[in-house]
Design a protein around this motif. Structure first.
Motif, mmCIF file in Angstrom:
data_model
loop_
_atom_site.group_PDB
_atom_site.id
_atom_site.type_symbol
_atom_site.label_atom_id
_atom_site.label_comp_id
_atom_site.label_asym_id
_atom_site.label_seq_id
_atom_site.Cartn_x
_atom_site.Cartn_y
_atom_site.Cartn_z
ATOM 1 N N VAL A 249 0.849 -1.188 0.000
ATOM 2 C CA VAL A 249 0.000 0.000 0.000
ATOM 3 C C VAL A 249 0.886 1.240 0.000
ATOM 4 N N CYS A 250 0.653 2.138 -0.965
ATOM 5 C CA CYS A 250 1.469 3.346 -1.111
ATOM 6 C C CYS A 250 0.770 4.600 -0.619
ATOM 7 N N SER A 251 -0.562 4.593 -0.633
ATOM 8 C CA SER A 251 -1.311 5.793 -0.275
ATOM 9 C C SER A 251 -2.527 5.390 0.547
ATOM 10 N N LEU A 252 -2.674 6.044 1.707
ATOM 11 C CA LEU A 252 -3.788 5.713 2.603
ATOM 12 C C LEU A 252 -4.370 6.988 3.176
ATOM 13 N N ASN A 253 -5.624 7.249 2.835
ATOM 14 C CA ASN A 253 -6.344 8.412 3.335
ATOM 15 C C ASN A 253 -7.589 7.908 4.053
ATOM 16 N N VAL A 254 -7.595 8.021 5.383
ATOM 17 C CA VAL A 254 -8.727 7.549 6.170
ATOM 18 C C VAL A 254 -9.231 8.701 7.027
ATOM 19 N N ALA A 255 -10.369 9.253 6.651
ATOM 20 C CA ALA A 255 -10.952 10.380 7.376
ATOM 21 C C ALA A 255 -11.691 9.892 8.612
ATOM 22 N N ASP A 256 -12.171 10.846 9.401
ATOM 23 C CA ASP A 256 -12.846 10.530 10.658
ATOM 24 C C ASP A 256 -13.956 11.544 10.869
ATOM 25 N N SER A 257 -15.037 11.098 11.481
ATOM 26 C CA SER A 257 -16.138 12.026 11.752
ATOM 27 C C SER A 257 -15.793 13.000 12.858
ATOM 28 N N ALA A 258 -14.888 12.598 13.761
ATOM 29 C CA ALA A 258 -14.458 13.466 14.863
ATOM 30 C C ALA A 258 -12.981 13.197 15.139
ATOM 31 N N TYR A 259 -12.121 14.125 14.715
ATOM 32 C CA TYR A 259 -10.688 13.939 14.889
ATOM 33 C C TYR A 259 -10.288 14.216 16.337
ATOM 34 N N THR A 260 -9.612 13.247 16.941
ATOM 35 C CA THR A 260 -9.087 13.427 18.293
ATOM 36 C C THR A 260 -7.614 13.053 18.308
ATOM 37 N N GLY A 261 -6.847 13.771 19.137
ATOM 38 C CA GLY A 261 -5.421 13.517 19.198
ATOM 39 C C GLY A 261 -5.059 12.107 19.618
ATOM 40 N N PRO A 262 -5.633 11.578 20.718
ATOM 41 C CA PRO A 262 -5.254 10.238 21.165
ATOM 42 C C PRO A 262 -5.507 9.150 20.131
ATOM 43 N N PHE A 263 -6.686 9.171 19.498
ATOM 44 C CA PHE A 263 -6.953 8.124 18.515
ATOM 45 C C PHE A 263 -6.068 8.297 17.289
ATOM 46 N N SER A 264 -5.817 9.520 16.903
ATOM 47 C CA SER A 264 -4.956 9.771 15.755
ATOM 48 C C SER A 264 -3.565 9.200 15.997
ATOM 49 N N GLN A 265 -3.038 9.417 17.196
ATOM 50 C CA GLN A 265 -1.725 8.866 17.543
ATOM 51 C C GLN A 265 -1.761 7.342 17.564
ATOM 52 N N GLU A 266 -2.858 6.786 18.060
ATOM 53 C CA GLU A 266 -2.983 5.330 18.111
ATOM 54 C C GLU A 266 -3.043 4.732 16.709
ATOM 55 N N PHE A 267 -3.760 5.399 15.822
ATOM 56 C CA PHE A 267 -3.857 4.915 14.446
ATOM 57 C C PHE A 267 -2.503 4.966 13.752
ATOM 58 N N LEU A 268 -1.779 6.062 13.948
ATOM 59 C CA LEU A 268 -0.452 6.173 13.352
ATOM 60 C C LEU A 268 0.472 5.089 13.894
ATOM 61 N N SER A 269 0.431 4.848 15.197
ATOM 62 C CA SER A 269 1.269 3.796 15.788
ATOM 63 C C SER A 269 0.936 2.436 15.198
ATOM 64 N N ARG A 270 -0.344 2.190 14.978
ATOM 65 C CA ARG A 270 -0.751 0.905 14.420
ATOM 66 C C ARG A 270 -0.249 0.747 12.989
ATOM 67 N N LEU A 271 -0.294 1.817 12.210
ATOM 68 C CA LEU A 271 0.207 1.763 10.839
ATOM 69 C C LEU A 271 1.716 1.525 10.805
ATOM 70 N N VAL A 272 2.422 2.213 11.674
ATOM 71 C CA VAL A 272 3.876 2.060 11.728
ATOM 72 C C VAL A 272 4.236 0.615 12.074
ATOM 73 N N THR A 273 3.556 0.054 13.062
ATOM 74 C CA THR A 273 3.817 -1.323 13.466
ATOM 75 C C THR A 273 3.484 -2.304 12.351
ATOM 76 N N ALA A 274 2.386 -2.041 11.643
ATOM 77 C CA ALA A 274 1.920 -2.978 10.624
ATOM 78 C C ALA A 274 2.787 -2.969 9.375
ATOM 79 N N PHE A 275 3.310 -1.798 8.980
ATOM 80 C CA PHE A 275 3.989 -1.690 7.692
ATOM 81 C C PHE A 275 5.506 -1.506 7.795
ATOM 82 N N SER A 276 6.024 -1.231 8.960
ATOM 83 C CA SER A 276 7.471 -1.113 9.118
ATOM 84 C C SER A 276 8.074 -2.516 9.211
#
Length: 379
Positions: A249-276
């Motif tokens: 996967v080269c490009s990933l755009n996943v929007a959210d109905s309500a952006y929050t800092g904690p979940f955003s950080q959690e999502f980024l951490s999950r992506l890093v773990t999954a694809f690194s």
């Protein structure tokens, strides 16, 4: 003196507008052939009455329909003629469509056998359950963007498309009794849609149906859950399904109905773990950009584990004042690039409005000409 077919096509290519092309059709038979190819190669149907007239023309002149390569069918809201009461607005939401409109569309789609790019947009309150018009169509699409309802007819059509690489669908619900069996039997089989690479749908569940086993590299979707636990479960399923693509996967755009800092950080951490450690992600976001300096450094440290990252979207609606002046955006983009030197484009989002800055020859520039919604497709 007769010219070669290539010469006629070259001359037609310099004709500036459709009226001149119509005139050129009357010059000679050779010019007519070349000009008609240019006239009917790309068509847009907007006005229902004019669309019906065009459909009748294509049906009555069989040699013209196969010339259509790109077709856009668009139903838009009518412009209000005057200020009306809210009651009148409510009653006018359902437009009065000609009774034979969709029958006309169906008849022309069956005859345009060489369409490669098809768009069907329904934005005027009309019933989107019109995928039946795709029955008995023989064309093989490369790109298909539609607002049609997800039903058995749409699933059957998609199952027949062996060349489709770019798909946008506005609706998805595999639990609908009308579609659950055919979805499981048809679209989950990887040999269906074997060339799909770009997928856009507002429902993340579609990733589980259309990504595994296919060479999907670009995905745009949106979290549908709002409750934290449900959203976290949705995130886990989404990431696992993305990992099942037959290509990175080269490009990933996943929007959210309500952006929050904690979940955003959690999502980024999950992506890093999954694809690194061999992440191929070149576009990722949107993420909430932390206001606190230490939290922002932690955010950058995760992004830097995506060594090929070229573009990211940063949600800054929580900032006060918002960093929307060019000097502020330039400062934040430069700060990000200190940790992620591969980044050349940053999209700042404030109250759903995007602003784009790009690094050109080492200098950040505001770029108002960029269509922010399409950047994820281009990386």
């Amino acid at each position: 003196m007769e010219l070669s077919a290539e010469a006629y096509s070259l001359i037609v290519g310099f004709v500036g507008n459709r009226n001149d092309l119509c005139s050129l059709c009357r010059v000679s038979k050779a010019f007519q052939i070349a000009a008609e190819r240019a006239l009917y190669n790309t068509l847009q149907m907007t006005s229902p009455l004019e669309s019906i007239a065009l459909c009748k023309l294509l049906v009555n002149r069989p040699r013209l329909a196969p010339l259509v390569v790109a077709l856009t069918i668009s139903l838009q809201d009518r412009e209000p003629a005057s200020d009306e009461s809210s009651v009148e607005d409510e009653t006018s939401k359902a437009p009065s469509m000609p009774l034979d409109y969709w029958d006309s569309i169906a008849s022309v789609l069956q005859r345009t056998t060489r369409i490669r790019f098809l768009n069907i947009y329904i934005d005027n309150g009309s019933d989107p359950k019109q995928a039946w018009v795709l029955k008995r169509c023989t064309f093989q699409l490369q790109a298909f963007h539609c607002d049609l309802a997800w039903d058995r007819d749409l699933v059957s059509f998609l199952s027949s498309q062996s060349l489709l690489s770019d798909l946008y669908i506005a609706d998805f619900n595999e639990d609908t009794p009308d579609t659950v069996s055919i979805t499981n039997q048809s679209l989950r089989l990887a040999q269906k849609l074997p060339k799909l690479t770009i997928l856009e749908c507002t429902f993340t569940e579609v990733v589980g149906v259309l990504v595994p086993g296919r060479p999907v590299t670009h995905v745009k979707s949106c979290f549908s859950s709002s409750e934290p636990a449900a959203k976290r479960a949705e995130m886990s399923i989404l990431v696992e399904n993305l990992r099942l693509s037959s290509r990175a996967v080269c490009s990933l755009n996943v929007a959210d109905s309500a952006y929050t800092g904690p979940f955003s950080q959690e999502f980024l951490s999950r992506l890093v773990t999954a694809f690194s450690p061999d992440s191929e992600l070149r576009y990722v976001g949107p993420f909430v950009l932390p206001v606190d300096g230490r939290e922002r450094l932690a955010f950058y440290s995760k992004l830097r584990r995506m060594p090929r990252l070229q573009c990211t979207e940063l949600e800054v609606s929580d900032w006060d004042p918002p960093p929307l002046s060019f000097p502020a955006m330039r400062a934040l983009a430069s700060e990000l690039r200190m940790y992620c030197p591969s980044v050349t484009t940053v999209i700042f989002i404030h109250n759903l409005e995007p602003k784009v800055v790009r690094a050109v020859d080492g200098l950040w520039r505001a770029d108002s000409d960029v269509v922010a919604d399409s950047v994820w497709r281009d990386v």
